[in-house]
Design a protein around this motif. Structure first.
Motif, PDB file in Angstrom:
ATOM      1  N   ASP A 176      54.901  23.589  30.403  1.00  0.00           N
ATOM      2  CA  ASP A 176      53.998  23.412  29.269  1.00  0.00           C
ATOM      3  C   ASP A 176      53.014  22.263  29.464  1.00  0.00           C
ATOM      4  O   ASP A 176      51.987  22.201  28.781  1.00  0.00           O
ATOM      5  CB  ASP A 176      54.793  23.186  27.976  1.00  0.00           C
ATOM      6  N   ARG A 235      51.326  38.103  29.864  1.00  0.00           N
ATOM      7  CA  ARG A 235      50.064  38.170  29.122  1.00  0.00           C
ATOM      8  C   ARG A 235      49.234  36.903  29.349  1.00  0.00           C
ATOM      9  O   ARG A 235      48.016  36.967  29.541  1.00  0.00           O
ATOM     10  CB  ARG A 235      50.340  38.334  27.628  1.00  0.00           C
ATOM     11  N   ARG A 236      49.927  35.770  29.327  1.00  0.00           N
ATOM     12  CA  ARG A 236      49.214  34.490  29.456  1.00  0.00           C
ATOM     13  C   ARG A 236      48.554  34.348  30.814  1.00  0.00           C
ATOM     14  O   ARG A 236      47.405  33.888  30.901  1.00  0.00           O
ATOM     15  CB  ARG A 236      50.216  33.350  29.216  1.00  0.00           C
ATOM     16  N   LEU A 237      49.241  34.739  31.875  1.00  0.00           N
ATOM     17  CA  LEU A 237      48.632  34.595  33.208  1.00  0.00           C
ATOM     18  C   LEU A 237      47.406  35.484  33.345  1.00  0.00           C
ATOM     19  O   LEU A 237      46.417  35.115  34.001  1.00  0.00           O
ATOM     20  CB  LEU A 237      49.654  34.853  34.311  1.00  0.00           C
ATOM     21  N   ARG A 238      47.435  36.654  32.707  1.00  0.00           N
ATOM     22  CA  ARG A 238      46.254  37.530  32.738  1.00  0.00           C
ATOM     23  C   ARG A 238      45.106  36.917  31.946  1.00  0.00           C
ATOM     24  O   ARG A 238      43.946  36.982  32.369  1.00  0.00           O
ATOM     25  CB  ARG A 238      46.633  38.896  32.167  1.00  0.00           C
ATOM     26  N   GLU A 239      45.439  36.332  30.799  1.00  0.00           N
ATOM     27  CA  GLU A 239      44.401  35.700  29.979  1.00  0.00           C
ATOM     28  C   GLU A 239      43.748  34.528  30.695  1.00  0.00           C
ATOM     29  O   GLU A 239      42.574  34.219  30.457  1.00  0.00           O
ATOM     30  CB  GLU A 239      45.013  35.213  28.655  1.00  0.00           C
ATOM     31  N   GLU A 240      44.510  33.885  31.593  1.00  0.00           N
ATOM     32  CA  GLU A 240      43.967  32.753  32.337  1.00  0.00           C
ATOM     33  C   GLU A 240      43.248  33.185  33.611  1.00  0.00           C
ATOM     34  O   GLU A 240      42.860  32.347  34.426  1.00  0.00           O
ATOM     35  CB  GLU A 240      45.090  31.760  32.658  1.00  0.00           C
ATOM     36  N   GLY A 241      43.086  34.492  33.779  1.00  0.00           N
ATOM     37  CA  GLY A 241      42.295  34.997  34.894  1.00  0.00           C
ATOM     38  C   GLY A 241      43.048  35.159  36.191  1.00  0.00           C
ATOM     39  O   GLY A 241      42.431  35.384  37.244  1.00  0.00           O
ATOM     40  N   LEU A 242      44.373  35.060  36.142  1.00  0.00           N
ATOM     41  CA  LEU A 242      45.172  35.253  37.348  1.00  0.00           C
ATOM     42  C   LEU A 242      45.522  36.727  37.514  1.00  0.00           C
ATOM     43  O   LEU A 242      45.621  37.471  36.536  1.00  0.00           O
ATOM     44  CB  LEU A 242      46.462  34.419  37.274  1.00  0.00           C
ATOM     45  N   GLN A 259      48.523  21.599  33.747  1.00  0.00           N
ATOM     46  CA  GLN A 259      47.170  21.918  33.255  1.00  0.00           C
ATOM     47  C   GLN A 259      46.731  23.320  33.682  1.00  0.00           C
ATOM     48  O   GLN A 259      46.241  24.110  32.868  1.00  0.00           O
ATOM     49  CB  GLN A 259      46.182  20.858  33.747  1.00  0.00           C
ATOM     50  N   THR A 260      46.862  23.631  34.952  1.00  0.00           N
ATOM     51  CA  THR A 260      46.455  24.952  35.444  1.00  0.00           C
ATOM     52  C   THR A 260      47.533  25.514  36.381  1.00  0.00           C
ATOM     53  O   THR A 260      47.415  25.421  37.606  1.00  0.00           O
ATOM     54  CB  THR A 260      45.109  24.877  36.209  1.00  0.00           C
ATOM     55  N   TYR A 276      53.867  30.720  37.866  1.00  0.00           N
ATOM     56  CA  TYR A 276      54.110  31.790  36.885  1.00  0.00           C
ATOM     57  C   TYR A 276      55.218  32.723  37.369  1.00  0.00           C
ATOM     58  O   TYR A 276      56.124  33.092  36.610  1.00  0.00           O
ATOM     59  CB  TYR A 276      52.836  32.593  36.645  1.00  0.00           C
TER      60      TYR A 276
END
Length: 322
Positions: free
Chosen positions: A62, A93-100, A65-66, A72
Motif C-alpha cells: 500500500d 483490476r487495479r493493475l489494469r487501471e494503472e496501465g500494466l 508508489q508505483t 502485483y
C-alpha cells in the motif's frame, strides 16, 4: 558499507521477519525504499508462506508508489493461495487501471479466484483480456481458463478453449478430462481421453487415468476401465491413488472379484480403499463379505467405516424390500 547490491543479498538470505525489518530500516536510510529491485526481494520474502507475513506484505504494498507487474504477481499469487479471491480480483483490476499488462503468471491466479467465487461474468472479462493481450494460445493461460470454466460449470467453454489450442500438453488433456468429470459430463470426459490416445504424443499420467476411471465408474464402462488398468500395469507406477481409482471403478461396475484383487495388491491402503471395497460389497448385496472386511480394517478407520457400512447396508436392504 551497505549499498543496493548488499541489501539485495541480505534480503535473499533473510530468515525471519525481525531480520527483514532491520534490513528495511537500512533501505530507508539508503533511500532504497522505493527501489524496484530491493522491493521485489522484500515482497518475495513477505509473501513466503513459511517465513513471511502476508499482512505485513499488504502494508508495504500500500506504500509502494508505483508497484511493477512482478510485485502485483507476487501479491496476487499469495492472496490466491490463501483463498482471498475477492482481493485477487481487486488487484487484477487495479493493475489494469494503472496501465500494466497481465502476463502468463497473472492469469492463472486470477482464473483460480474467479472459479472460486463463481463469477462467470468476471471470467468472460478475463478471458477477453487474455485474448486482447495475446495470451489466448499460451498453454499455461489456456489450461487455467479451462480449469476456471470447469469450476464455473461451463463445459462448452471448456471444450472451446481446449479445441482452439494449437498445442496441448498433458496438463491440457488432464484439466479438460477432469473438468468434464466435475461437471458430470462423463461421456465427454471419455471422448477426450480417447482423443488423447489417438491424436496426441502425450502419454496419460496418474491424473489422466484417475479422472478417466472416475468417468468409467459413473458410466459403468468396465471395458474401457480394463483397458486403462492394462495401461497402468504396462506404463505407470501402481500408486495408492491409482489403485483406489481402479478398485472403485471395478466395484461400481459390479466386478467385485477384480476389485478385491486390486484391493489386495495395494500395499498402503488408505480410508478410500477400504471404503470403496466395503461399499462395493454392500451395493452388490454381499453383506457377509462387507462385514468380514470391515472387521479387518484398522482401528482408526472403524468409526468412519461403521457409518458407511450401516448407511450402505440399510439402503441396500430398503431397495430390496421395495
Amino acid at each position: 558499507m551497505l549499498n543496493k547490491a548488499s541489501c539485495i543479498q541480505l534480503l535473499e538470505s533473510c530468515k525471519s521477519t525481525k531480520q527483514l525489518k532491520q534490513i528495511q530500516t537500512q533501505m530507508f536510510l539508503l533511500g532504497l525504499h522505493q527501489c524496484r529491485a530491493t522491493l521485489n526481494k522484500l515482497m518475495v520474502f513477505c509473501t513466503d508462506p513459511t517465513l513471511g507475513d502476508l499482512h505485513y506484505a499488504e502494508k508495504i504494498f500500500d506504500h509502494i508508489q508505483t508497484p511493477g507487474l512482478f510485485i502485483y504477481n507476487v501479491m496476487i499469487k499469495a492472496l490466491a493461495k490463501r483463498r482471498r479471491f475477492k482481493s485477487v480480483i481487486e488487484l487484477f483490476r487495479r493493475l489494469r487501471e494503472e496501465g500494466l499488462w497481465p502476463d502468463n503468471f497473472t492469469y492463472p491466479f486470477a482464473c483460480k479466484a474467479i472459479g472460486g467465487l463463481g463469477e462467470a461474468q468476471e471470467g468472460a472479462k478475463v478471458h477477453g483480456f487474455a485474448v486482447k493481450t495475446g495470451f489466448e494460445f499460451d498453454s499455461y493461460v489456456c489450461n487455467s481458463l479451462i480449469d476456471m470454466y470447469a469450476e464455473l460449470g461451463m463445459v462448452d467453454n471448456v471444450k472451446q478453449v481446449f479445441d482452439e489450442m494449437p498445442e496441448r500438453d498433458v496438463v491440457s488433456w488432464n484439466v479438460t478430462i477432469s473438468g468434464c468429470v466435475r461437471c458430470m459430463r462423463f461421456r465427454e470426459a471419455v471422448s477426450v481421453f480417447r482423443r488423447m490416445r489417438k491424436e496426441s504424443n502425450e502419454k496419460p499420467d496418474e491424473a489422466t487415468v484417475v479422472s478417466t476411471l472416475s468417468a468409467c465408474a459413473a458410466l459403468k464402462d468396465v471395458e474401457l476401465g480394463r483397458e486403462i488398468h492394462d495401461y497402468v500395469r504396462a506404463e505407470l507406477k501402481f500408486t495408492t491413488i491409482i489403485g483406489n481409482a481402479v478398485l472403485d471403478m471395478y466395484a461400481k461396475c459390479g466386478c467385485l472379484s477384480e476389485a478385491r484383487k486390486v484391493f489386495d495388491e495395494i500395499p498402503l491402503k488408505n480410508v478410500m480403499c477400504w471404503t470403496s471395497m466395503v461399499c462395493g460389497y454392500v451395493n452388490c448385496g454381499m453383506l457377509d463379505e462387507a462385514r468380514e472386511l470391515f472387521d479387518r480394517s484398522p482401528v482408526r478407520l472403524k468409526w468412519t467405516l461403521s457409518l458407511i457400512y450401516i448407511e450402505s447396508s440399510t439402503t441396500y436392504q430398503f431397495t430390496q424390500n421395495k
